[in-house]
Write a protein that holds these residues in place. Structure first.
Motif, mmCIF file in Angstrom:
data_model
loop_
_atom_site.group_PDB
_atom_site.id
_atom_site.type_symbol
_atom_site.label_atom_id
_atom_site.label_comp_id
_atom_site.label_asym_id
_atom_site.label_seq_id
_atom_site.Cartn_x
_atom_site.Cartn_y
_atom_site.Cartn_z
ATOM 1 N N LEU A 1 -10.141 -46.807 -92.803
ATOM 2 C CA LEU A 1 -10.911 -46.424 -91.619
ATOM 3 C C LEU A 1 -10.740 -44.951 -91.270
ATOM 4 O O LEU A 1 -11.720 -44.261 -90.983
ATOM 5 C CB LEU A 1 -10.523 -47.294 -90.429
ATOM 6 C CG LEU A 1 -11.234 -46.982 -89.121
ATOM 7 C CD1 LEU A 1 -12.734 -47.163 -89.271
ATOM 8 C CD2 LEU A 1 -10.688 -47.842 -88.007
ATOM 9 N N SER A 2 -9.509 -44.447 -91.286
ATOM 10 C CA SER A 2 -9.304 -43.046 -90.894
ATOM 11 C C SER A 2 -10.001 -42.092 -91.859
ATOM 12 O O SER A 2 -10.541 -41.071 -91.443
ATOM 13 C CB SER A 2 -7.810 -42.730 -90.815
ATOM 14 O OG SER A 2 -7.198 -42.926 -92.065
ATOM 15 N N SER A 3 -10.013 -42.430 -93.138
ATOM 16 C CA SER A 3 -10.721 -41.585 -94.108
ATOM 17 C C SER A 3 -12.220 -41.639 -93.880
ATOM 18 O O SER A 3 -12.913 -40.627 -93.978
ATOM 19 C CB SER A 3 -10.405 -42.031 -95.528
ATOM 20 O OG SER A 3 -9.039 -41.884 -95.794
ATOM 21 N N ASN A 4 -12.737 -42.825 -93.582
ATOM 22 C CA ASN A 4 -14.167 -42.952 -93.295
ATOM 23 C C ASN A 4 -14.563 -42.114 -92.080
ATOM 24 O O ASN A 4 -15.584 -41.435 -92.096
ATOM 25 C CB ASN A 4 -14.538 -44.414 -93.048
ATOM 26 C CG ASN A 4 -14.731 -45.182 -94.323
ATOM 27 O OD1 ASN A 4 -15.276 -44.667 -95.271
ATOM 28 N ND2 ASN A 4 -14.279 -46.414 -94.336
ATOM 29 N N VAL A 5 -13.746 -42.161 -91.031
ATOM 30 C CA VAL A 5 -14.045 -41.387 -89.821
ATOM 31 C C VAL A 5 -14.049 -39.897 -90.149
ATOM 32 O O VAL A 5 -14.966 -39.169 -89.766
ATOM 33 C CB VAL A 5 -13.027 -41.711 -88.708
ATOM 34 C CG1 VAL A 5 -13.167 -40.749 -87.542
ATOM 35 C CG2 VAL A 5 -13.201 -43.145 -88.236
ATOM 36 N N ALA A 6 -13.033 -39.439 -90.880
ATOM 37 C CA ALA A 6 -12.942 -38.021 -91.212
ATOM 38 C C ALA A 6 -14.129 -37.571 -92.055
ATOM 39 O O ALA A 6 -14.728 -36.519 -91.803
ATOM 40 C CB ALA A 6 -11.630 -37.738 -91.936
ATOM 41 N N LEU A 7 -14.483 -38.348 -93.058
ATOM 42 C CA LEU A 7 -15.587 -37.962 -93.943
ATOM 43 C C LEU A 7 -16.936 -37.992 -93.242
ATOM 44 O O LEU A 7 -17.803 -37.164 -93.515
ATOM 45 C CB LEU A 7 -15.621 -38.880 -95.165
ATOM 46 C CG LEU A 7 -14.506 -38.670 -96.177
ATOM 47 C CD1 LEU A 7 -14.539 -39.776 -97.222
ATOM 48 C CD2 LEU A 7 -14.631 -37.319 -96.840
ATOM 49 N N ASN A 8 -17.130 -38.938 -92.356
ATOM 50 C CA ASN A 8 -18.425 -39.074 -91.703
ATOM 51 C C ASN A 8 -18.610 -38.113 -90.530
ATOM 52 O O ASN A 8 -19.733 -37.880 -90.103
ATOM 53 C CB ASN A 8 -18.628 -40.511 -91.245
ATOM 54 C CG ASN A 8 -18.773 -41.447 -92.417
ATOM 55 O OD1 ASN A 8 -19.394 -41.107 -93.406
ATOM 56 N ND2 ASN A 8 -18.183 -42.614 -92.316
ATOM 57 N N LYS A 9 -17.537 -37.550 -90.013
ATOM 58 C CA LYS A 9 -17.635 -36.610 -88.885
ATOM 59 C C LYS A 9 -17.721 -35.158 -89.335
ATOM 60 O O LYS A 9 -17.985 -34.280 -88.522
ATOM 61 C CB LYS A 9 -16.440 -36.784 -87.938
ATOM 62 C CG LYS A 9 -16.359 -38.144 -87.292
ATOM 63 C CD LYS A 9 -17.561 -38.420 -86.434
ATOM 64 C CE LYS A 9 -17.453 -39.793 -85.811
ATOM 65 N NZ LYS A 9 -18.623 -40.178 -85.079
ATOM 66 N N GLN A 10 -17.512 -34.873 -90.593
ATOM 67 C CA GLN A 10 -17.552 -33.492 -91.066
ATOM 68 C C GLN A 10 -18.896 -32.814 -90.831
ATOM 69 O O GLN A 10 -18.915 -31.652 -90.393
ATOM 70 C CB GLN A 10 -17.162 -33.420 -92.539
ATOM 71 C CG GLN A 10 -15.697 -33.646 -92.762
ATOM 72 C CD GLN A 10 -15.332 -33.700 -94.224
ATOM 73 O OE1 GLN A 10 -16.194 -33.735 -95.085
ATOM 74 N NE2 GLN A 10 -14.048 -33.690 -94.511
ATOM 75 N N PRO A 11 -20.028 -33.472 -91.077
ATOM 76 C CA PRO A 11 -21.303 -32.787 -90.791
ATOM 77 C C PRO A 11 -21.463 -32.446 -89.312
ATOM 78 O O PRO A 11 -22.008 -31.387 -88.966
ATOM 79 C CB PRO A 11 -22.360 -33.797 -91.232
ATOM 80 C CG PRO A 11 -21.669 -34.682 -92.204
ATOM 81 C CD PRO A 11 -20.239 -34.748 -91.756
ATOM 82 N N VAL A 12 -20.964 -33.309 -88.441
ATOM 83 C CA VAL A 12 -21.049 -33.042 -86.995
ATOM 84 C C VAL A 12 -20.212 -31.818 -86.648
ATOM 85 O O VAL A 12 -20.656 -30.936 -85.909
ATOM 86 C CB VAL A 12 -20.582 -34.274 -86.186
ATOM 87 C CG1 VAL A 12 -20.543 -33.975 -84.708
ATOM 88 C CG2 VAL A 12 -21.479 -35.460 -86.476
ATOM 89 N N GLY B 1 -19.362 -29.365 -88.628
ATOM 90 C CA GLY B 1 -20.009 -28.178 -89.175
ATOM 91 C C GLY B 1 -21.171 -27.706 -88.318
ATOM 92 O O GLY B 1 -21.346 -26.515 -88.079
ATOM 93 N N TYR B 2 -21.950 -28.653 -87.844
ATOM 94 C CA TYR B 2 -23.089 -28.299 -86.996
ATOM 95 C C TYR B 2 -22.604 -27.701 -85.668
ATOM 96 O O TYR B 2 -23.113 -26.668 -85.216
ATOM 97 C CB TYR B 2 -23.948 -29.531 -86.722
ATOM 98 C CG TYR B 2 -25.096 -29.258 -85.797
ATOM 99 C CD1 TYR B 2 -26.240 -28.621 -86.254
ATOM 100 C CD2 TYR B 2 -25.034 -29.602 -84.459
ATOM 101 C CE1 TYR B 2 -27.297 -28.337 -85.398
ATOM 102 C CE2 TYR B 2 -26.076 -29.337 -83.585
ATOM 103 C CZ TYR B 2 -27.203 -28.704 -84.065
ATOM 104 O OH TYR B 2 -28.236 -28.423 -83.223
ATOM 105 N N LEU B 3 -21.613 -28.347 -85.046
ATOM 106 C CA LEU B 3 -21.103 -27.838 -83.773
ATOM 107 C C LEU B 3 -20.418 -26.481 -83.951
ATOM 108 O O LEU B 3 -20.538 -25.610 -83.088
ATOM 109 C CB LEU B 3 -20.129 -28.841 -83.153
ATOM 110 C CG LEU B 3 -20.746 -30.138 -82.654
ATOM 111 C CD1 LEU B 3 -19.669 -31.085 -82.141
ATOM 112 C CD2 LEU B 3 -21.780 -29.864 -81.574
ATOM 113 N N GLY B 4 -19.710 -26.310 -85.067
ATOM 114 C CA GLY B 4 -19.089 -25.014 -85.338
ATOM 115 C C GLY B 4 -20.127 -23.916 -85.481
ATOM 116 O O GLY B 4 -19.950 -22.814 -84.964
#
Length: 60
Positions: free
Chosen positions: A11-22, A24-27
């Protein structure tokens, strides 16, 4: 279904991988509003804090 779900990560890996685009966009949006130097140091600080927290959890 995401790639991370297909390869069976926890689960923690899934959360980390799926939140990266968000992140990047916010950054990218923050760089337009804040000075790039502020965002740069915030990213460095956040990475340092996360590294210390995970190291302490791992070795304690």
């Amino acid at each position: 279904m995401t790639i991370s779900a297909l390869i069976g990560l926890d689960l923690s890996s899934n959360v980390a991988l799926n939140k990266q685009p968000v992140g990047g966009y916010l950054g990218g949006a923050l760089v337009r509003v804040l000075p790039a130097n502020v965002v740069h140091w915030f990213v460095i600080l956040a990475g340092t804090v996360m590294t210390i927290v995970y190291a302490v959890k791992y070795w304690s």
